[in-house]
Design an enzyme around this catalytic site. Structure first.
Site, PDB file in Angstrom:
ATOM      1  N   CYS B  34       0.808  -1.216  -0.059  1.00 25.92           N
ATOM      2  CA  CYS B  34      -0.004  -0.060  -0.146  1.00 25.92           C
ATOM      3  C   CYS B  34       0.866   1.241  -0.117  1.00 25.92           C
ATOM      4  CB  CYS B  34      -1.091  -0.086   1.267  1.00 25.92           C
ATOM      5  SG  CYS B  34      -2.037  -1.364   1.272  1.00 25.92           S
ATOM      6  N   CYS B 103      -3.863   7.842   6.727  1.00 23.00           N
ATOM      7  CA  CYS B 103      -2.552   7.871   7.408  1.00 23.00           C
ATOM      8  C   CYS B 103      -2.659   8.071   8.758  1.00 23.00           C
ATOM      9  CB  CYS B 103      -1.683   9.215   6.500  1.00 23.00           C
ATOM     10  SG  CYS B 103      -1.106   8.744   4.910  1.00 23.00           S
TER      11      CYS B 103
END
Ligand SMILES: Cc1ncc(COP(=O)(O)O)c(C=O)c1O
Lengths: 399, 143
Positions: B34, B103
């Site tokens: 990812c 994030c």
């Protein structure tokens, strides 16, 4: 010390050159007439338009009446592909051949046509980023209405075997379109010698303004309109001509194609220094064939770092570049081009593209080669992935 | 994409980067596929997080959120740290672009999994205390 500004993203867009600006400026405030008007003032515009058309035609070995001005590469690609698709449908030919690593202007157009009932074959590319002409030959069918393969790839800079593909298409009597947006001005192009039937180009990659481009359509091919309306461009592309842009585009093409050899020699030297220099960093690899490559393109994967953070940090040092990482592609996957040449996601995320120009200097290259290892060290020192690579796999040097 | 000044500050000068050799808890989340991995180290005394360090592979936002998350839990009790949400990290960073919100989730997960690791090392089942951490595989990016 002044903050550096080293622009290495010329594949994204370029600065308008002084020559181009000077050529275009009068058409904003002095010669602003409409080329369709009957009075002399409008006729000046019409003359400038014809001259620009002749210049663009000459640069690619075409005839003046085979050049149609558009709003840029995306429109040219859309027009060529959708136009041939419509032509094909009338003859029951609804098959298109393209490659997996085209620009999205081509890929998304093809995907759109798939939804309209067309069939599209996506030719793979090898690990060096090259299409095999034999694959194109084998994919051609009775009902193929168009082959569209890019001249040079925008991310990894690989130059495709266009002549071979052109010859095959000619022999098989299938129309061949190429997206030459990245190639124009960097590679010598003669559409007749290469058997290219249609070619897309764009101004802003060669120091002309954004929002202007052209489509070459070989005489004898009748392409239906993408944009309907007024009678401009021989009734084929409506809309009052963007004359300053078109004059600028002509100037840019004429400048860019005048001394391609010299330019290639000069820029590829700098490119090779960059490639060799960056590859000295351990666990790096060059993406795309080394030889069949645009003179300004460097694309390298650096293991253990992520592309966007690399770009942000390079920006702090005044180096402007791009990457194929997911974070910069605006999607969740890394670049389809890097995946197409077989890179695993992890390595695609850590890619860096530098696209240099005539303005890049030896000093710039020195500075870039000083800076990149520092930045990579810094990012790797905080990267758990790099830590794992060092521990588990050992460093082998290159990937 | 535009990052706030705070994000750029934490990206350029990340706080608490590094490792703790004798950490009491270590957590790692995310994966290379990812494009982001966060690893967090905790030094815990009593129930207070005395020291925290991180290492992150990822974009600017991944580095900045890790840095901010470590700042927000340093010196706090475990209870206080567990109350830290990704939203608080985003607010402290003066916002993140929508595409980068994951994030901040990763930062919260990294911290929680380091605390879970601490409890495991104590022989305590962390699930009741730390709760469901979630994992990166649930994010839509991985397939
Ligand atoms: C290969 C290629 N095709 C098409 C385009 C689109 O051109 P434009 O930006 O002029 O629409 C670009 C540039 O982004 C490109 O690199």
């Amino acid at each position: 010390m002044d903050k550096k500004f080293i622009y290495c993203d010329n594949a994204a867009t370029t600065k308008v050159s002084k020559n181009v600006l000077e050529a275009a400026l009068p058409y904003f405030t002095e010669e602003y007439g409409n080329a369709s008007s009957i009075y002399m003032f409008g006729q000046n515009a019409a003359k400038a338009l014809l001259k620009a058309r002749e210049t663009v035609a000459k640069a690619i070995g075409a005839k003046q009446h085979e050049i149609f001005f558009t709003s840029g590469g995306s429109e040219s690609d859309n027009w060529a592909i959708k136009g041939m698709a419509l032509n094909g449908a009338k003859l029951g030919k609804k098959h298109i051949i393209t490659s997996v690593f085209e620009h999205h202007a081509v890929l998304h157009t093809c995907e759109f046509l798939e939804k309209q009932g067309y069939e599209v074959t996506y030719i793979p590319v090898d690990e060096k980023g090259l299409v095999n002409p034999e694959d194109v030959k084998n994919a051609i069918r009775e009902d193929t209405c168009l082959v569209t393969i890019m001249f040079a790839n925008n991310e990894i800079g690989t130059i495709q075997p266009i002549k071979e593909i052109g010859d095959i298409c000619k022999e098989k009597k299938v129309v061949f379109h190429t997206d030459a947006v990245q190639a124009i001005g960097n590679v010598e192009i003669d559409v007749k010698a290469l058997n290219i039937d249609m070619l897309s180009l764009s101004g802003h990659k060669i120091h002309a303004p954004k929002g202007v481009g052209a489509l070459y359509v070989r005489g004898g091919i009748s392409l239906p309109n993408l944009i309907h309306g007024g009678a401009q461009e021989k009734n084929k592309r409506a809309g009052t001509e963007n004359l300053p842009g078109i004059v600028g585009l002509a100037q840019a093409i004429s400048d860019a194609t005048q001394n391609i050899k010299e330019k290639q020699e000069k820029i590829s030297k700098l490119r090779d220094r960059l490639i060799d220099g960056i590859l000295k960093i351990q666990e790096t690899r060059l993406n795309g064939d080394r030889e069949k490559r645009l003179c300004g393109n460097v694309n390298i994967s650096i293991r253990g770092v992520e592309g966007e953070s690399l770009l942000l940090m390079l920006d702090m040092f005044g180096i402007l570049a791009s990457s194929g990482s997911a974070c910069t592609s605006g999607s969740l996957d890394p670049s389809h081009v890097l995946l197409a040449i077989g890179l695993p996601h992890e390595i695609a995320h850590g890619s860096l593209r530098l696209s240099i120009s005539e303005e890049t200097t030896d000093e710039d290259v020195d500075y870039i080669l000083e800076t990149i290892p520092k930045v990579v060290d810094r990012l790797r020192s905080m990267s758990p992935l790099w830590e794992r690579i060092c521990k588990n796999e050992g460093i082998t040097g290159t990937i | 994409m535009i990052y706030s000044e705070k994000v750029m500050d934490h990206f350029t000068n990340p706080r608490n980067v590094g490792e703790i050799a004798d950490a009491d808890g270590v957590g790692e989340v995310g994966n290379a596929k990812c494009g982001d991995i966060m690893k967090m180290y905790l030094k815990i005394e009593g129930d207070v997080i005395r020291d925290v360090k991180f290492k992150t592979f990822g974009c600017g936002a991944a580095i900045a959120t890790s840095s901010m998350a470590t700042e927000l839990i340093k010196g706090k009790t475990i209870d206080e740290a567990l109350k830290l949400t990704n939203k608080a990290v985003v607010e402290a960073l003066e916002g993140l672009p929508p595409a980068k919100l994951h994030c901040s989730v990763l930062a919260e997960q990294a911290m929680k999994s380091a605390i879970a690791d601490y409890y495991k090392r104590q022989g305590v089942d962390p699930t009741l205390i730390v709760g469901d951490i979630g994992n990166c595989e649930e994010c839509h990016g991985c397939h």
